[in-house]
Motif scaffolding. Structure first.
Motif, PDB file in Angstrom:
ATOM      1  N   ILE A   5       0.832  -1.195   0.000  1.00 39.33           N
ATOM      2  CA  ILE A   5       0.000   0.000   0.000  1.00 39.33           C
ATOM      3  C   ILE A   5       0.870   1.250   0.000  1.00 39.33           C
ATOM      4  N   ASP A   6       0.480   2.242  -0.779  1.00 37.90           N
ATOM      5  CA  ASP A   6       1.239   3.479  -0.938  1.00 37.90           C
ATOM      6  C   ASP A   6       0.803   4.475   0.146  1.00 37.90           C
ATOM      7  N   LEU A   7       1.484   4.447   1.296  1.00 35.35           N
ATOM      8  CA  LEU A   7       1.114   5.316   2.403  1.00 35.35           C
ATOM      9  C   LEU A   7       1.395   6.786   2.096  1.00 35.35           C
ATOM     10  N   ALA A   8       2.523   7.073   1.438  1.00 36.90           N
ATOM     11  CA  ALA A   8       2.855   8.461   1.103  1.00 36.90           C
ATOM     12  C   ALA A   8       1.827   9.039   0.131  1.00 36.90           C
ATOM     13  N   GLY A   9       1.437   8.256  -0.864  1.00 40.32           N
ATOM     14  CA  GLY A   9       0.421   8.728  -1.794  1.00 40.32           C
ATOM     15  C   GLY A   9      -0.927   8.943  -1.119  1.00 40.32           C
ATOM     16  N   MET A  10      -1.267   8.056  -0.177  1.00 38.51           N
ATOM     17  CA  MET A  10      -2.522   8.220   0.554  1.00 38.51           C
ATOM     18  C   MET A  10      -2.505   9.502   1.380  1.00 38.51           C
TER      19      MET A  10
ATOM     20  N   ALA B 130      -2.236  15.097   7.751  1.00 37.63           N
ATOM     21  CA  ALA B 130      -2.648  13.699   7.797  1.00 37.63           C
ATOM     22  C   ALA B 130      -1.450  12.829   8.139  1.00 37.63           C
ATOM     23  N   GLU B 131      -1.677  11.824   8.976  1.00 34.73           N
ATOM     24  CA  GLU B 131      -0.653  10.841   9.336  1.00 34.73           C
ATOM     25  C   GLU B 131      -1.211   9.454   9.043  1.00 34.73           C
TER      26      GLU B 131
END
Length: 287
Positions: free
Chosen positions: A111-116, A129-130
């Protein structure tokens, strides 16, 4: 026939015995040889030890990588839950879930956390957002909403840091004070608004409009219908002068005051509402 006579040589008393030949010194002197085991160099294993550690580390690293590749399909599960946390007053969790739905289709490790996080912070009402993973199949989202303090012109709102954001529902925030100024001066105008509001609050005044005009002069309008012309600089000193004169002279006439000009170095000018017995404009000097 000759006879052989054997004579015995008697030892001569008092004559020194013949001395032995002296042992030569220096390079010609013979040295006793050491055993062969002592003359051979001792083997050193330091080089082998230095070479062994990198080899062992490489073997361990390769083994760990192979084990991870074999176990990854069993540990990398699909995302089963997204936990959204934060005090949300202007946006709903449903809107947040819909915004990040394309990212949730990925697995736990992919999962792309930075993109989210970037996608969430593009929402107008989200200031920060974190996003992080929670083993084995969850994602935790912590949100911090914008805190609207004022309107910025007619098209945006300002948060407490002087940063503009533009939600769609601007018509719902007409009760907020309106700030104006050059686009690059958002933070400066917000700082002046907060300072002037704090100084006027003990008088019962509220600011409904603060404007930084093109030439650098400041204009302020209060909720009591009084306008203040502050000029370019020394805003704090001018505001203190107004507060002092207001408490002594102008307080009882507040309903009749339309405008106060504080651009004078040692006083102020008051424009009165009409009809009134006092002259249209009164200049008050500070002693």
């Amino acid at each position: 026939m000759r006879s052989a006579t054997i004579r015995r040589q008697e030892p001569v008393i008092g004559r020194a015995a013949p001395s032995r030949k002296p042992i030569p010194r220096g390079a010609s002197r013979m040295v006793a040889k050491e055993p062969l085991t002592q003359r051979l160099p001792k083997p050193s294993f330091g080089f082998l030890r230095k070479l062994l550690w990198p080899v062992m580390l490489a073997v361990l690293g390769f083994g760990a990588y192979e084990a991870a590749q074999r176990l990854l399909p069993y540990a990398d599960r699909p995302i089963a839950k997204v936990n959204v946390q934060g005090d949300l007053s202007y946006i709903s969790q449903q809107a947040v879930q819909q915004r990040i739905a394309p990212y949730i289709a990925a697995s736990f490790f992919s999962i792309d956390l930075a993109g989210m996080r970037r996608e969430l912070e593009q929402m107008p009402w989200i200031a920060h957002a974190e996003v992080r993973r929670v083993w084995p199949d969850q994602v935790l989202v912590r949100l911090e909403e914008q805190l609207p303090i004022a309107r910025w012109g007619d098209e945006a709102l300002l948060n407490n840091q002087g940063q503009a954001f533009a939600p769609r529902e601007l018509a719902h925030y007409e009760q907020l004070p309106q700030l104006w100024g050059p686009q690059r001066a958002q933070e400066q105008v917000m700082q002046q608004y907060q300072m002037l509001s704090q100084m006027l609050r003990p008088l019962g005044f509220s600011i409904v409009r603060l404007e930084l005009r093109e030439r650098g002069s400041w204009f302020l309008s209060t909720g009591q219908g009084v306008e203040l012309l502050l000029g370019r600089d020394h805003l704090v000193d001018k505001m203190r002068r107004f507060i002092s004169i207001y408490e002594k002279t102008l307080k009882d006439q507040i309903t009749n005051i339309e405008r106060v000009d504080l651009r004078y170095p040692n006083g102020l000018a008051v424009a009165w509402r009409t009809p009134i017995e006092a002259p249209a404009t009164t200049t008050v000097a500070v002693q």
